[in-house]
Design a protein around this motif. Structure first.
Motif, PDB file in Angstrom:
ATOM      1  N   LYS A 132       0.826  -1.213   0.000  1.00  0.00           N
ATOM      2  CA  LYS A 132       0.000   0.000   0.000  1.00  0.00           C
ATOM      3  C   LYS A 132       0.856   1.257   0.000  1.00  0.00           C
ATOM      4  CE  LYS A 132      -3.828   2.255   2.404  1.00  0.00           C
ATOM      5  NZ  LYS A 132      -4.756   2.203   3.575  1.00  0.00           N
ATOM      6  N   SER A 137      -3.659  -0.645  -4.258  1.00  0.00           N
ATOM      7  CA  SER A 137      -4.943  -0.721  -3.560  1.00  0.00           C
ATOM      8  C   SER A 137      -5.793  -1.904  -4.015  1.00  0.00           C
ATOM      9  CB  SER A 137      -5.741   0.576  -3.784  1.00  0.00           C
ATOM     10  OG  SER A 137      -6.001   0.779  -5.158  1.00  0.00           O
ATOM     11  N   ALA A 191     -10.281  -4.855   5.973  1.00  0.00           N
ATOM     12  CA  ALA A 191     -10.711  -3.464   5.827  1.00  0.00           C
ATOM     13  C   ALA A 191     -10.373  -2.660   7.079  1.00  0.00           C
ATOM     14  CB  ALA A 191     -12.205  -3.406   5.534  1.00  0.00           C
ATOM     15  N   GLY A 194      -7.180  -1.068   6.927  1.00  0.00           N
ATOM     16  CA  GLY A 194      -6.998  -0.137   5.821  1.00  0.00           C
ATOM     17  C   GLY A 194      -6.694  -0.809   4.510  1.00  0.00           C
ATOM     18  N   THR A 196      -8.987  -2.816   2.339  1.00  0.00           N
ATOM     19  CA  THR A 196     -10.233  -3.400   1.840  1.00  0.00           C
ATOM     20  C   THR A 196      -9.969  -4.185   0.550  1.00  0.00           C
ATOM     21  OG1 THR A 196     -11.501  -1.571   2.755  1.00  0.00           O
ATOM     22  CG2 THR A 196     -12.582  -2.906   1.083  1.00  0.00           C
ATOM     23  N   SER A 239     -16.871  -2.229  -0.120  1.00  0.00           N
ATOM     24  CA  SER A 239     -16.888  -2.117  -1.581  1.00  0.00           C
ATOM     25  C   SER A 239     -16.422  -3.404  -2.247  1.00  0.00           C
ATOM     26  CB  SER A 239     -15.991  -0.960  -2.022  1.00  0.00           C
ATOM     27  OG  SER A 239     -14.652  -1.151  -1.565  1.00  0.00           O
ATOM     28  N   GLN A 500     -15.821   3.906  -8.258  1.00  0.00           N
ATOM     29  CA  GLN A 500     -14.412   4.208  -8.030  1.00  0.00           C
ATOM     30  C   GLN A 500     -13.977   5.250  -9.047  1.00  0.00           C
ATOM     31  OE1 GLN A 500     -11.614   0.914  -7.763  1.00  0.00           O
ATOM     32  NE2 GLN A 500      -9.961   2.171  -8.566  1.00  0.00           N
ATOM     33  N   SER A 529     -15.733   7.059   0.641  1.00  0.00           N
ATOM     34  CA  SER A 529     -15.583   6.033   1.667  1.00  0.00           C
ATOM     35  C   SER A 529     -14.135   5.647   1.916  1.00  0.00           C
ATOM     36  CB  SER A 529     -16.396   4.785   1.282  1.00  0.00           C
ATOM     37  OG  SER A 529     -16.072   4.348  -0.027  1.00  0.00           O
ATOM     38  N   GLN A 530     -13.281   5.708   0.891  1.00  0.00           N
ATOM     39  CA  GLN A 530     -11.876   5.347   1.053  1.00  0.00           C
ATOM     40  C   GLN A 530     -11.058   6.065  -0.015  1.00  0.00           C
ATOM     41  OE1 GLN A 530     -10.997   1.178   0.571  1.00  0.00           O
ATOM     42  NE2 GLN A 530      -8.992   1.327   1.491  1.00  0.00           N
ATOM     43  N   TRP A 532      -6.850   6.770  -1.485  1.00  0.00           N
ATOM     44  CA  TRP A 532      -5.460   6.366  -1.411  1.00  0.00           C
ATOM     45  C   TRP A 532      -4.581   7.312  -2.235  1.00  0.00           C
ATOM     46  CZ3 TRP A 532      -9.508   3.516  -3.247  1.00  0.00           C
ATOM     47  CH2 TRP A 532      -9.607   3.349  -4.620  1.00  0.00           C
ATOM     48  N   PHE A 564     -10.121   6.941  -5.265  1.00  0.00           N
ATOM     49  CA  PHE A 564     -11.015   6.761  -4.130  1.00  0.00           C
ATOM     50  C   PHE A 564     -12.240   5.967  -4.541  1.00  0.00           C
ATOM     51  CE2 PHE A 564     -12.472  10.661  -6.175  1.00  0.00           C
ATOM     52  CZ  PHE A 564     -13.858  10.566  -6.155  1.00  0.00           C
ATOM     53  N   THR A 565     -12.886   5.386  -3.551  1.00  0.00           N
ATOM     54  CA  THR A 565     -14.188   4.787  -3.746  1.00  0.00           C
ATOM     55  C   THR A 565     -15.225   5.673  -3.070  1.00  0.00           C
ATOM     56  OG1 THR A 565     -13.879   3.406  -1.780  1.00  0.00           O
ATOM     57  CG2 THR A 565     -13.349   2.426  -3.911  1.00  0.00           C
TER      58      THR A 565
END
Length: 581
Positions: A132, A137, A191, A194, A196, A239, A500, A529-530, A532, A564-565
């Motif tokens: 990561k 991701s 998840a 960090g 997912t 996700s 995404q 929601s997330q 990177w 991101f999502t």
């Protein structure tokens, strides 16, 4: 036809053959046409696994070799830049998140998890955390088997079917929902760290019974189980999506795809189809109704360690370069994964051998690197036609605007060609070749100027050359430094109530920038929601993303990206603003 030699034996008066050699002149360079108007599949990425203890072998190295190993796997500048990491979901009691059988399928399970331990999941969680930091991701977590107490044979090894699936009844009851809960909980644990998973698979090589973790799953049983697993995974709020079915070969996958697609309820719960290459190579399209098709594991299971580029063996680098090319262009693969990236056992199931603290890359590694380092996630394969049938050619358009051409010359003579780029907005620019053959390993060659949308280059005999092309139309006046940076927003995938997106940050100025900030307003109903590769600040509908420590500096004309999502509808797409100091 390139330069060649013709030899003829002519009998002399003494009866001894005399060899007369004539050389034919080399023909003009062949034409290769790359057409950006004809597009094929999106590329999700390239990757490996470090299951069955190999992640721990990397983790236990001293600092220097450990960093070298991570760079070789994940660095997009000095290594292969692998962007997908496949992980085993353990089912054996020593490593499973549910080591003890509950009283029955409906009893409350007792899950065990230590996400703070580097040894969790045989070191795979630690490795994913390291990956990561390189911007990766996409994690694909796959179970080889359900825990033994959920199966007809009572063991996580030696096959056996999941109790409750068609044809698999057990006195203990129906364990389908319990297994769906088990897989979903494992994804939740990842998840919480960090990490997912992008996809979760529920079986590995479902027709292949082994003395280690394995499970029998017929096409009908697979279609039946995803109708339970899919809704359970969605209800988790993750996700993460369902992948099916990691068959032994692409000759087996159509049976599973057809079974899923024949059942509308099952079909709605599978987001990607996956297969290995062992019993059948990816060499023809499989109809997935637009869903990703991944070659998710393949290797040479030899007992020797082969580092050759071109020795005629199935383990050689040029053999794997051909297989990758065929998979991408004939089967339209969205992803290509080798089995182990690094292996301490140093045989041909890995790309890089590890002996003590010494890492040795095979030419298979460089064959894959010639694609993975340069063709980045989100790229689109575009048309490439060559007049020279001995040169396998493919082309890709990255989201940062660069174009990549991979040319593999299988002939014993060099192959000159003129490359014409059309419908790409490229008139001038720079072409950088990277050569892999018996003597070179992705070695950077002298840059070539792109002029009028064309360039001429020669691919040496029995070699692979990756051309990375940057540039654009005839240059307009250079932007002033006050323009700072630009941000381009792209939705890369969407699903019910989620999506995404990627944002590419480009430096159009003549000087490097150090630090950038991208901001936009979320459309009504959207949330993030997330995220990177950046640092997120959000207040109400206002979003601000600042650079991470490692991608703050952008050279003139270069780009970086974050992703991101989000929840909600992906439309309308916002128009983000970018500023830099």
């Amino acid at each position: 036809m390139t330069r060649r030699w013709i030899a003829a034996a002519v009998a002399g008066l003494t009866g001894i053959g005399t060899v007369v050699v004539a050389e034919l002149p080399a023909s003009a360079a062949a034409m290769v046409v790359v057409n950006g108007a004809t597009t094929y599949q999106k590329i999700d990425g390239f990757g490996v696994s470090e299951a069955f203890g190999q992640a721990n072998a990397i983790r236990n190295l001293a600092d220097g070799p450990r960093q070298q190993a991570l760079d070789m796997l994940f660095s997009p500048t000095s290594g292969a830049g692998f962007s997908i990491l496949r992980n085993l979901i353990p089912a054996d009691p020593a490593n499973s998140i549910e080591p003890n059988a509950p009283a029955g399928p409906s009893a409350t399970p007792v899950y065990v998890w230590n996400g703070s331990s580097d040894a969790t999941d045989q070191g795979q969680l630690w490795l994913a955390k390291q990956a990561k930091t390189y911007g990766i991701s996409t994690f694909y977590n796959d179970a080889w088997s359900a825990p033994g107490f959920m199966k007809t044979n009572g063991s996580e090894a030696n096959g056996g079917a999941l109790c409750g699936t068609p044809g698999a009844s057990c006195g203990s009851g129906d364990w389908r929902q319990a297994y769906a809960n088990y897989l979903t909980q494992h994804a939740k644990f990842w998840a919480s760290a960090g990490l997912t998973p992008a996809y979760v698979g529920f079986v590995n090589e479902p027709s292949f019974k082994t003395s280690y973790s394995s499970m029998d799953v017929t096409p009908a049983q697979a279609a039946d189980f995803v109708k339970v697993f899919g809704p359970t995974l969605r209800a988790s709020g993750l996700s993460t999506k369902v992948a099916c079915c990691d068959t032994l070969g692409f000759n087996q996958l159509p049976n599973y795809v057809n079974a899923v697609r024949a059942d509308p309820s099952a079909d709605a719960n599978v987001a990607a189809f996956t297969s290995h290459g062992y019993s059948g190579a990816p060499a023809a399209p499989i109809s997935t109704d637009g869903r990703p098709l991944w070659e998710s594991e393949w290797a040479i299971n030899g007992s020797t360690w082969n580092t050759a580029w071109d020795d005629g063996s199935t383990a050689s680098g040029i053999t794997w370069a051909q297989q990758i090319h065929t998979g991408l262009t004939a089967a339209n693969l969205n992803a290509f994964l080798y089995w182990w990236g690094i292996s301490a056992t140093s045989h041909d199931s890995s790309l890089i051998g590890l002996s003590g603290s010494t890492l040795t890359a095979s030419k298979r590694y460089y064959a894959l690197l010639g694609y993975s380092r340069f063709i980045r996630p989100g790229a689109t394969r575009i048309a490439a036609t060559s007049a020279d049938s001995t040169v396998a050619t493919s082309a890709y358009r990255n989201t940062d605007g660069s174009t990549v051409i991979v040319a593999l010359n299988t002939a014993r003579t060099a192959a000159p060609a003129t490359y014409s780029l059309t419908n790409l907005g490229l008139s001038t620019g720079t072409v950088t070749p990277y050569l892999t053959d018996a003597s070179n390993s992705a070695a950077t060659q002298t840059a070539i100027a792109l002029g009028g949308g064309t360039f001429t280059a020669t691919v040496p005999a029995r070699s692979m050359v990756t051309y990375r092309i940057t540039g654009g139309p005839a240059p307009s006046p250079a932007p002033t430094a006050s323009l700072g940076c630009t941000a381009t927003y792209q939705v890369v995938s969407a699903w019910q109530d989620g999506f995404q997106a990627d944002v590419t940050v480009t430096n159009p100025t003549p000087a490097a920038i150090n630090g950038w900030t991208v901001s936009w307003t979320l459309p009504t109903g959207q949330t993030i929601s997330q995220l990177w590769n950046g640092t997120l600040s959000a207040g109400g509908s206002s979003v601000t993303v600042r650079n991470a420590s490692w991608n703050a500096t952008i050279a003139p004309g270069a780009s970086t990206s974050f992703g991101f999502t989000g929840t909600g509808s992906p439309t309308p797409a916002p128009a983000p603003a970018c500023t830099s100091p």
